[in-house]
Design an enzyme around this catalytic site. Structure first.
Site, PDB file in Angstrom:
ATOM      1  N   ASP A  36      32.352 -85.594  31.236  1.00 31.96           N
ATOM      2  CA  ASP A  36      32.893 -84.327  30.763  1.00 31.96           C
ATOM      3  C   ASP A  36      32.321 -83.162  31.560  1.00 31.96           C
ATOM      4  O   ASP A  36      31.253 -83.262  32.172  1.00 31.96           O
ATOM      5  CB  ASP A  36      32.550 -84.121  29.283  1.00 31.96           C
ATOM      6  CG  ASP A  36      33.516 -84.817  28.352  1.00 31.96           C
ATOM      7  OD1 ASP A  36      34.532 -85.345  28.835  1.00 31.96           O
ATOM      8  OD2 ASP A  36      33.249 -84.835  27.132  1.00 31.96           O
ATOM      9  N   LYS A  57      37.277 -81.172  30.286  1.00 30.82           N
ATOM     10  CA  LYS A  57      38.258 -80.315  29.629  1.00 30.82           C
ATOM     11  C   LYS A  57      37.645 -78.929  29.520  1.00 30.82           C
ATOM     12  O   LYS A  57      36.581 -78.762  28.938  1.00 30.82           O
ATOM     13  CB  LYS A  57      38.599 -80.845  28.238  1.00 30.82           C
ATOM     14  CG  LYS A  57      39.495 -82.071  28.263  1.00 30.82           C
ATOM     15  CD  LYS A  57      39.900 -82.468  26.858  1.00 30.82           C
ATOM     16  CE  LYS A  57      40.907 -83.607  26.881  1.00 30.82           C
ATOM     17  NZ  LYS A  57      42.172 -83.206  27.509  1.00 30.82           N
ATOM     18  N   MET A 166      33.872 -73.770  19.445  1.00 31.29           N
ATOM     19  CA  MET A 166      34.895 -73.227  20.347  1.00 31.29           C
ATOM     20  C   MET A 166      35.344 -71.831  19.913  1.00 31.29           C
ATOM     21  O   MET A 166      36.531 -71.529  19.839  1.00 31.29           O
ATOM     22  CB  MET A 166      36.093 -74.172  20.423  1.00 31.29           C
ATOM     23  CG  MET A 166      35.714 -75.613  20.749  1.00 31.29           C
ATOM     24  SD  MET A 166      37.119 -76.742  20.646  1.00 31.29           S
ATOM     25  CE  MET A 166      36.276 -78.323  20.503  1.00 31.29           C
TER      26      MET A 166
END
Length: 254
Positions: A36, A57, A166
């Site tokens: 990642d 991502k 997030m």
């Protein structure tokens, strides 16, 4: 199913030394690593002979690797190697799309193992020295993403402590939504960005002043803790904002 060929490893929330001993052992045995974006590049030194494939991502970025592509790479890698590690930031099961990848491997008849890691919410609690649970006032904790799959902002009040992942690009909007779902204006809030990294930053606010955190955390991977778990342990706590880069901190309310 056959013997385990893919191991999902939680790399922890930041610096390489936050990975678990078991995770490090599995990584050192890898022939192929699918990593990642938020994993520490220093971990590459632990498997220098492995083939490293970046499948990160990145929110709102065209550089992100699509989930279908990741699933395909996992299956293809497992078919040509006996030791594949899927290295995920934090903990694989916490907002890591683990379900989709387990399903893809299962459909292909490929056995896997999951090694847990430290999720960023726990790193944030450690960095700010604010336990997520508190005797008498904080018996429940809920984890959720501030941004939904459809791109909508979401907030809730379902536990004594709410942790929103997030949240870095929508702190002012999150403040509005928290008020809309019933959090009182004086509820304590902590924002922390890049928890677990040397350049982590945190600032204290209330629901009413959370929008001020945008100046310090905008564009950085950010968590927001609301409620009991955001209260300072000591009433006269004066940690303020933790900012190794000496960036100006927004006004905060302890």
């Amino acid at each position: 199913m056959s013997e385990v060929r893919v191991v999902f490893v939680g790399a922890g929330p930041g610096s390489a030394d936050l990975i678990t001993l078991r995770g490090l052992q599995r990584l050192r045995q890898a022939e192929i690593v699918l990593a990642d974006a938020l994993t520490d590049p220093a971990l590459r030194q632990e498997a220098p002979d492995a083939e490293w494939i970046d499948v990160g991502k990145r929110g709102f970025s065209a550089e992100s690797t699509g989930q279908a592509r990741i699933n395909l790479l996992l299956v293809e890698s497992a078919r040509r190697s006996a030791r594949v590690v899927r290295l995920k930031g934090g903990d694989p099961s916490m907002f890591g799309r683990l379900e989709e990848e387990l399903h893809a491997l299962g459909q292909a008849g490929i056995a896997s193992e999951v090694v847990p890691g430290i999720t960023s919410a726990l790193a944030a609690a450690a960095a700010t020295q604010q336990p997520l649970t508190r005797r008498g006032i904080g018996r429940s904790v809920a984890f959720s993403t501030a941004m939904t799959r459809t791109g909508d902002l979401e907030a809730r009040r379902s536990a004594d402590t709410e942790v929103f992942y997030m949240a870095g690009r929508q702190l002012p909007s999150l403040a509005e939504r928290l008020a809309e779902v019933g959090w009182p204006a004086d509820t304590p809030v902590v924002a922390i960005s890049r928890a677990g990294w040397p350049d982590e930053r945190f600032s204290r606010h209330t629901v009413a002043t959370l929008a001020e955190a945008d100046a310090l955390h905008h564009g950085r991977p950010t968590l927001v803790t609301v409620g009991a778990g955001a209260r300072p342990v000591l009433p006269d706590d004066a940690h303020g904002a933790h900012d190794p880069d000496q960036a100006p901190a927004p006004a905060s309310v302890a």
